[in-house]
Enzyme design. Structure first.
Site, short mmCIF file in Angstrom:
data_model
loop_
_atom_site.label_atom_id
_atom_site.label_comp_id
_atom_site.label_asym_id
_atom_site.label_seq_id
_atom_site.Cartn_x
_atom_site.Cartn_y
_atom_site.Cartn_z
N ASP A 51 0.83 -1.21 0.00
CA ASP A 51 0.00 0.00 0.00
C ASP A 51 0.86 1.26 0.00
O ASP A 51 0.35 2.37 -0.13
CB ASP A 51 -0.99 0.00 1.16
N SER A 52 2.17 1.08 0.08
CA SER A 52 3.10 2.19 -0.13
C SER A 52 2.94 2.78 -1.52
O SER A 52 3.42 3.88 -1.80
CB SER A 52 4.54 1.73 0.07
N ASP A 90 -1.08 -6.06 -0.36
CA ASP A 90 -1.48 -5.45 0.90
C ASP A 90 -2.99 -5.24 0.96
O ASP A 90 -3.60 -4.78 -0.02
CB ASP A 90 -0.81 -4.08 1.07
N LYS A 120 -1.43 -9.36 2.57
CA LYS A 120 -0.69 -8.96 3.78
C LYS A 120 -1.57 -8.05 4.63
O LYS A 120 -2.24 -7.15 4.08
CB LYS A 120 0.62 -8.23 3.45
N GLU A 122 -1.63 -5.76 8.35
CA GLU A 122 -0.95 -5.23 9.52
C GLU A 122 -1.64 -5.76 10.78
O GLU A 122 -2.86 -5.65 10.93
CB GLU A 122 -0.95 -3.70 9.49
N GLU A 189 8.93 -4.37 10.80
CA GLU A 189 9.39 -3.06 10.33
C GLU A 189 9.80 -2.16 11.48
O GLU A 189 9.11 -2.05 12.49
CB GLU A 189 8.28 -2.37 9.52
#
Length: 287
Positions: A51-52, A90, A120, A122, A189
């Protein structure tokens, strides 16, 4: 057999990644477009459609504004450009935090519409139950602990985590919760080396570090950071190229050639085979 099925059979699998725990380090990078995915595919075990993309490609200030449609669009592009790597997409902010049925529907949509092999998520405490719900229903999930970019509004910015004992214990608890929920790998991270070492030793699935030292089972970077596209980058990034300088130089030379009419030249110009330049046009009778 569908195109997605035949492609998936030749790719690195979720099981392959899980079995790499404690073995040769996993090589991972982010990918958002088909051409870049094609260039990186031969060298990477995992291509993460992160999502970056919201910050790197769309110029957003954080990942919070990224939508499910954006992730699917870029996931489709990466799948078209790659053949070998495991592709993980993501799940964006807000797509997995609600009812488990909604999280499942969103994840299924990502996998079905992109053909990717995994998602993915979080690992905030509120989504651990949803991760288990997804895994139990056949959705492979990669977790993410430590600095969680989607929590930037709560955390007050992008800062390294786990420097104090309370945060260290919290991140270790997040890891255990993610593993119990069934993740096949875990991105770690922005944590200190000591915590990354302890977490990797305790974690039964591969850890993939980003700003988490060489103690992890693999490494990932945002590709555009690694290639030097931006003027500045996080301290944990090693630049392997100067994409910013190369692009700026190429555009400058192009602009000069256009302004002085050196481009296009003879080799970049089409010529008619019916008449020579300057000869009068020949009327072609109707019918």
């Amino acid at each position: 057999m569908s195109a997605h099925a035949s492609t998936a059979e030749s790719r690195i699998s979720v099981r392959d990644i899980r079995l790499r725990k404690g073995q040769d380090p996993l090589v991972c990078l982010t990918a958002y477009t088909a051409p870049m995915a094609g260039l990186m595919d031969p060298y990477c075990d995992i291509l993460l459609v992160g999502d970056s993309v919201g910050m790197v490609v769309h110029g957003l200030p954080s990942t919070v504004g990224v939508t499910l449609d954006m992730m699917i669009l870029h996931g489709q592009a990466v799948m078209r450009g790659s053949r070998r790597a495991l592709v993980v997409v993501d799940m964006p902010f807000g797509s997995c935090e609600g009812a488990p049925e909604v999280a499942f529907a969103n994840a299924v949509r990502v996998l079905q519409e992109t053909g990717a092999q995994a998602v993915k998520i979080e690992c905030a405490p509120a989504v651990i139950g949803n991760i288990r719900y997804l895994v139990d229903r056949g959705v492979p999930v990669m977790g993410h602990v430590g600095l969680r970019p989607q929590a930037v509004l709560v955390e007050g910015g992008f800062r390294a985590r786990g420097r104090e004992a309370e945060e260290q214990n919290q991140i270790l608890a997040e890891m255990r919760g993610a593993v119990d929920a069934g993740v096949f790998a875990l991105v770690v991270e922005g944590v200190a080396e000591s915590l990354a070492t302890e977490l990797t030793a305790q974690c039964p699935v591969p850890t993939i570090g980003i700003g988490a030292s060489a103690a992890c089972d693999g490494q990932i970077l945002v590709t555009e950071d690694m290639l030097g596209l931006f003027e500045s980058s996080p301290r944990f990034v090693r630049r392997y190229g100067d994409l910013r300088g190369l692009v700026a130089s190429a555009v400058e030379r192009y602009a000069k050639d256009v302004s002085t009419r050196r481009f296009p030249g003879h080799g970049e110009t089409y010529f008619s085979t019916r008449r020579k330049a300057g000869a009068p046009l020949v009327d072609i009778p109707a019918g």
